[in-house]
Enzyme design. Structure first.
Site, PDB file in Angstrom:
ATOM      1  N   GLY A  47      -5.487  -5.358   3.685  1.00  0.00           N
ATOM      2  CA  GLY A  47      -5.892  -4.294   2.763  1.00  0.00           C
ATOM      3  C   GLY A  47      -6.279  -4.737   1.360  1.00  0.00           C
ATOM      4  O   GLY A  47      -7.093  -4.110   0.703  1.00  0.00           O
ATOM      5  N   GLU A 103      -1.929  -6.471  -3.947  1.00  0.00           N
ATOM      6  CA  GLU A 103      -1.757  -5.524  -2.832  1.00  0.00           C
ATOM      7  C   GLU A 103      -2.722  -4.355  -2.961  1.00  0.00           C
ATOM      8  O   GLU A 103      -3.140  -4.006  -4.065  1.00  0.00           O
ATOM      9  CB  GLU A 103      -0.326  -4.961  -2.882  1.00  0.00           C
ATOM     10  CG  GLU A 103       0.587  -5.467  -1.796  1.00  0.00           C
ATOM     11  CD  GLU A 103       0.296  -4.923  -0.398  1.00  0.00           C
ATOM     12  OE1 GLU A 103      -0.874  -4.638  -0.069  1.00  0.00           O
ATOM     13  OE2 GLU A 103       1.252  -4.810   0.383  1.00  0.00           O
ATOM     14  N   ASP A 107       3.751   1.738  -0.983  1.00  0.00           N
ATOM     15  CA  ASP A 107       4.147   3.012  -0.417  1.00  0.00           C
ATOM     16  C   ASP A 107       5.688   3.051  -0.412  1.00  0.00           C
ATOM     17  O   ASP A 107       6.297   3.323  -1.434  1.00  0.00           O
ATOM     18  CB  ASP A 107       3.517   3.060   0.990  1.00  0.00           C
ATOM     19  CG  ASP A 107       3.597   4.395   1.687  1.00  0.00           C
ATOM     20  OD1 ASP A 107       3.415   5.424   1.024  1.00  0.00           O
ATOM     21  OD2 ASP A 107       3.831   4.420   2.909  1.00  0.00           O
ATOM     22  N   GLY A 109       7.484   0.482  -0.326  1.00  0.00           N
ATOM     23  CA  GLY A 109       7.886  -0.693  -1.092  1.00  0.00           C
ATOM     24  C   GLY A 109       8.470  -1.794  -0.210  1.00  0.00           C
ATOM     25  O   GLY A 109       8.753  -2.887  -0.682  1.00  0.00           O
ATOM     26  N   LYS A 135       1.901   4.727  -4.626  1.00  0.00           N
ATOM     27  CA  LYS A 135       2.293   6.045  -4.113  1.00  0.00           C
ATOM     28  C   LYS A 135       3.794   6.184  -4.364  1.00  0.00           C
ATOM     29  O   LYS A 135       4.603   6.108  -3.451  1.00  0.00           O
ATOM     30  CB  LYS A 135       1.985   6.065  -2.617  1.00  0.00           C
ATOM     31  CG  LYS A 135       1.411   7.373  -2.105  1.00  0.00           C
ATOM     32  CD  LYS A 135       1.431   7.397  -0.587  1.00  0.00           C
ATOM     33  CE  LYS A 135       0.131   6.982   0.055  1.00  0.00           C
ATOM     34  NZ  LYS A 135       0.175   7.100   1.540  1.00  0.00           N
ATOM     35  N   ASP A 163      -7.218   0.868   5.533  1.00  0.00           N
ATOM     36  CA  ASP A 163      -7.754   1.245   6.838  1.00  0.00           C
ATOM     37  C   ASP A 163      -7.158   2.528   7.379  1.00  0.00           C
ATOM     38  O   ASP A 163      -6.087   2.969   6.992  1.00  0.00           O
ATOM     39  CB  ASP A 163      -7.472   0.140   7.852  1.00  0.00           C
ATOM     40  CG  ASP A 163      -5.982   0.036   8.166  1.00  0.00           C
ATOM     41  OD1 ASP A 163      -5.198  -0.167   7.226  1.00  0.00           O
ATOM     42  OD2 ASP A 163      -5.615   0.193   9.348  1.00  0.00           O
ATOM     43  N   ARG A 169     -12.474   0.138   6.304  1.00  0.00           N
ATOM     44  CA  ARG A 169     -12.069  -0.623   5.114  1.00  0.00           C
ATOM     45  C   ARG A 169     -13.246  -0.876   4.183  1.00  0.00           C
ATOM     46  O   ARG A 169     -13.078  -1.209   3.023  1.00  0.00           O
ATOM     47  CB  ARG A 169     -11.503  -1.990   5.525  1.00  0.00           C
ATOM     48  CG  ARG A 169     -10.203  -1.925   6.309  1.00  0.00           C
ATOM     49  CD  ARG A 169      -9.661  -3.345   6.482  1.00  0.00           C
ATOM     50  NE  ARG A 169      -8.631  -3.425   7.504  1.00  0.00           N
ATOM     51  CZ  ARG A 169      -7.325  -3.258   7.281  1.00  0.00           C
ATOM     52  NH1 ARG A 169      -6.907  -2.991   6.061  1.00  0.00           N
ATOM     53  NH2 ARG A 169      -6.462  -3.359   8.254  1.00  0.00           N
TER      54      ARG A 169
HETATM   55  P1  IMP Z   1       4.977  -0.114   2.369  1.00  0.00           P
HETATM   56  O1  IMP Z   1       5.665  -1.289   2.996  1.00  0.00           O
HETATM   57  O2  IMP Z   1       5.505   1.186   2.922  1.00  0.00           O
HETATM   58  O3  IMP Z   1       4.998  -0.129   0.867  1.00  0.00           O
HETATM   59  O4  IMP Z   1       3.503  -0.121   2.896  1.00  0.00           O
HETATM   60  C1  IMP Z   1       2.538  -0.845   2.312  1.00  0.00           C
HETATM   61  C2  IMP Z   1       1.386  -1.029   3.271  1.00  0.00           C
HETATM   62  O5  IMP Z   1       1.185   0.147   4.059  1.00  0.00           O
HETATM   63  C3  IMP Z   1       0.109  -1.218   2.511  1.00  0.00           C
HETATM   64  O6  IMP Z   1      -0.147  -2.579   2.295  1.00  0.00           O
HETATM   65  C4  IMP Z   1      -0.915  -0.571   3.421  1.00  0.00           C
HETATM   66  O7  IMP Z   1      -1.410  -1.524   4.324  1.00  0.00           O
HETATM   67  C5  IMP Z   1      -0.176   0.474   4.185  1.00  0.00           C
HETATM   68  N1  IMP Z   1      -0.388   1.835   3.649  1.00  0.00           N
HETATM   69  C6  IMP Z   1       0.496   2.604   2.979  1.00  0.00           C
HETATM   70  N2  IMP Z   1      -0.031   3.786   2.625  1.00  0.00           N
HETATM   71  C7  IMP Z   1      -1.299   3.774   3.087  1.00  0.00           C
HETATM   72  C8  IMP Z   1      -2.386   4.725   3.021  1.00  0.00           C
HETATM   73  O8  IMP Z   1      -2.305   5.849   2.453  1.00  0.00           O
HETATM   74  N3  IMP Z   1      -3.543   4.329   3.607  1.00  0.00           N
HETATM   75  C9  IMP Z   1      -3.700   3.127   4.232  1.00  0.00           C
HETATM   76  N4  IMP Z   1      -2.717   2.211   4.301  1.00  0.00           N
HETATM   77  C10 IMP Z   1      -1.535   2.536   3.739  1.00  0.00           C
HETATM   78 MG    MG Z   2      -1.624  -3.601   3.504  1.00  0.00          MG
END
Ligand code: IMP
Ligand code: MG
Length: 185
Positions: A47, A103, A107, A109, A135, A163, A169
């Site tokens: 991403g 990054e 989301d 984290g 987020k 994605d 993407r």
């Molecule tokens: P985390 O581990 O929950 O913080 O997720 C982070 C990863 O989730 C990011 O690097 C994204 O690849 C994916 N992700 C989280 N939210 C979204 C979204 O709204 N759209 C697309 N990918 C997301």
């Molecule tokens: Mg990602």
């Protein structure tokens, strides 16, 4: 694959807005890391790729780039599984170097937290995070983020590196998915 117009509910961040903000981030990073020793930007695949390649063109000080592959989602999932799997490790030793993780979005984290914990064991001079999107409402693990492009609401977004089931993407903007109109096929 469907045409994204069928499920795009709104353009949240336009191509222009991305360009402007990334220019600002590049200038800030260039200032903050000037004369601080070796700098490596570590892009989290996949991403973060579009963000990295635009960001580095706005960074005016010498730096290297590296890639790390992590996967935290199950197949077709839109929630972090909580387990982070390393799919590609760095190609260099980061001991004594300043690491800036790049990054697409933070989301829960969990992903960035796992990556930071892993890299911290390798003796870098510093580790900081630069995320295009934050987020914050969804955070489950508290992670320090030094640079944030945009804080966004709790909506599923796609485009500009992010994605939807591995596709879309390439879009030059960040869009919000209307999940009622979207289904993978
Ligand atoms: P985390 O581990 O929950 O913080 O997720 C982070 C990863 O989730 C990011 O690097 C994204 O690849 C994916 N992700 C989280 N939210 C979204 C979204 O709204 N759209 C697309 N990918 C997301
Ligand atoms: Mg990602």
């Amino acid at each position: 694959m469907r045409d994204y117009h069928e499920f795009l509910s709104e353009v949240l961040i336009s191509e222009d807005a991305l360009r402007q903000r990334i220019t600002e981030l590049g200038a800030t990073i260039s200032k903050d890391y000037a004369d601080k020793g070796p700098l490596i930007l570590v892009c989290i695949l996949r991403g973060g790729v579009l963000f990295l390649t635009d960001l580095i063109r706005k960074i005016s000080i010498p730096h290297a780039i590296e890639f790390m592959g992590v996967s935290s989602y199950g197949v077709g999932g839109r929630e972090s599984s909580g387990r982070v799997r390393l799919t590609l490790d760095l190609g260099v030793d980061i001991a004594g170097k300043n690491v800036l993780l790049v990054e697409d979005i933070i989301d829960s984290g969990r992903t960035i937290d796992a990556v930071m914990n892993l890299l911290a064991t390798r003796g870098p001079a510093s580790i900081n995070v630069c995320t295009l999107l934050d987020k914050a409402e969804r955070r489950e693990v508290d992670v320090p983020i030094k640079y944030i492009g945009f804080s966004i609401p709790n909506k599923f977004v796609f485009g500009y590196g992010l994605d939807l089931d591995d596709y879309y993407r390439n879009l030059p903007f960040i869009g919000v998915v209307d999940l009622e109109k979207y289904s993978p096929e």
